[in-house]
Write an enzyme that holds these catalytic residues in place. Sequence first.
Site, PDB file in Angstrom:
ATOM      1  N   GLU A  80      -0.436  -3.772 -21.832  1.00 29.57           N
ATOM      2  CA  GLU A  80      -0.289  -4.982 -21.023  1.00 29.57           C
ATOM      3  C   GLU A  80      -0.045  -6.168 -21.937  1.00 29.57           C
ATOM      4  O   GLU A  80       0.478  -7.191 -21.516  1.00 29.57           O
ATOM      5  CB  GLU A  80      -1.573  -5.191 -20.191  1.00 29.57           C
ATOM      6  CG  GLU A  80      -1.567  -6.372 -19.233  1.00 29.57           C
ATOM      7  CD  GLU A  80      -2.004  -7.707 -19.849  1.00 29.57           C
ATOM      8  OE1 GLU A  80      -2.025  -8.691 -19.116  1.00 29.57           O
ATOM      9  OE2 GLU A  80      -2.331  -7.775 -21.049  1.00 29.57           O
ATOM     10  N   CYS A 112      -3.021  -2.092 -16.432  1.00 31.45           N
ATOM     11  CA  CYS A 112      -3.863  -1.099 -17.125  1.00 31.45           C
ATOM     12  C   CYS A 112      -3.422   0.337 -16.860  1.00 31.45           C
ATOM     13  O   CYS A 112      -4.021   1.274 -17.379  1.00 31.45           O
ATOM     14  CB  CYS A 112      -5.318  -1.247 -16.688  1.00 31.45           C
ATOM     15  SG  CYS A 112      -5.884  -2.943 -16.752  1.00 31.45           S
ATOM     16  N   HIS A 234     -10.729   4.240 -14.678  1.00 31.20           N
ATOM     17  CA  HIS A 234     -10.444   3.010 -15.418  1.00 31.20           C
ATOM     18  C   HIS A 234     -11.700   2.134 -15.334  1.00 31.20           C
ATOM     19  O   HIS A 234     -12.275   1.969 -14.263  1.00 31.20           O
ATOM     20  CB  HIS A 234      -9.240   2.299 -14.801  1.00 31.20           C
ATOM     21  CG  HIS A 234      -9.063   0.908 -15.310  1.00 31.20           C
ATOM     22  ND1 HIS A 234      -8.980   0.624 -16.647  1.00 31.20           N
ATOM     23  CD2 HIS A 234      -9.003  -0.289 -14.665  1.00 31.20           C
ATOM     24  CE1 HIS A 234      -8.854  -0.685 -16.800  1.00 31.20           C
ATOM     25  NE2 HIS A 234      -8.869  -1.264 -15.616  1.00 31.20           N
TER      26      HIS A 234
END
Length: 389
Positions: A80, A112, A234
């Site tokens: 990112e 992400c 995540h």
Amino acid sequence: MPAIGIDDLSFATGTYRIELAAIAERLGVDPAKFEHGLGQVEMSVLAEDEDIVTLAAAAALPIVERAGREGIRTILFATETGIDQSKSAGVYLHRLLGLGDHVRAVELKQACYSGTAALQFAAALVARDPAERVLVVTSDVARYELGTPAEPTQGAGAAAFLVTVEPALVELEPASGVFTRDVMDFWRPNHRHTAIVDGKSSISAYIDAVAGAFEDYRARGGAAFDEIDRFCYHQPFTRMAAKAHRQLAERLSSSRDGAALDAQIDDTMGYNRRIGNSYTASVYFALAALLEAEEDLTGRRVAIASYGSGSVAEFLSGVVVPGYRERSRVEAHERLLAARTLLDDEAYLALQRSVQRDDPSNYETQRQTSGPFRFAGVRDDKRIYEPTA
Ligand code: CAA
């Protein structure tokens, strides 16, 4: 079709760390909020001469040293935190790793999530030519405005992995579920170093997207929720994994609850709790923590639930390969985390502010990193990377 999956996994992080209690004190917040409410105790902070490229190279170097450079024809660099609008960070990485000329190097972006896209693209390349070994690198620096509720959810790190046939760590299963929806929960316009975030809506967007990806995974022949042993989510902050897992279990009327659900995710949080958010790398830090924990997971099914704001999610699974522990890098990883230098709040703030340069086209960085490569600065708008030794 031979088995395809992750053959080796290695990570790197910043030279420094800060305890979140120090940030809580400045912000006048109860430190228990960060430790228990967010599930974070500290976060990594980059040295002035570190960035996504030096982190990526430090993460990937042990992999090429162990496995050799032969057969690596592709570098997929997921991030990112791009450092250039045009040139791929993968090209700088390619040189630092000493790979040959016959390699394609590209950068992938979707907040992400893009490391998981890279994993799938790598698997497809390997399916086409089983002699290929694809190097995937996920590397990011999470930066939010100082003094906002998002400040304690920063962090930095890179996770690198090699995708091959007959992998030594995790064999991917064929099904995967994907989900895309255009939402503005977190984004970073080109002119900004820090992300813009709508914190509360980002949490619900994450949960909806992961649930949507799971539904697609099931529809494409993926395992039932209760047939999955461990879940790597995540982790923008580790409590997010717990929130997502409980919500998913509830929505799917799982037979598991409470402690049984916690046991499926607890071992995935060890590294992220100390590193903070590393965007694309975060879900692979979760996988590393799980595979490097004490429990023997041979033959168990592990899920990867990847989310990138904006938003894209993917849900996939794999099976842990017999003998995987012989590849463990747990000692090196623990050493790396323990070796980080503790910053006080003032030193941390100074480093955070150092990314804003008076003349971004020309500057030098101070020698600070303890890693194998450094970002020496910018000369005539060209970034300069060099080995530290
Ligand atoms: N002791 C223990 N817990 C406490 C506490 C205390 N004294 N005070 C508060 N808490 C708890 C709260 O109850 C809350 O927990 P629950 O959600 O379980 O109820 C938790 O601490 C957080 O507190 P708030 O709800 O008040 O939230 P906040 O205003 O501090 O913001 C945040 C939290 C939204 C995560 C913010 O840090 C943020 O915006 N971070 C960046 C965005 C982000 O990480 N989003 C995650 C999903 S998006 C994504 O995953 C992509 C990505 O990487 C960015």
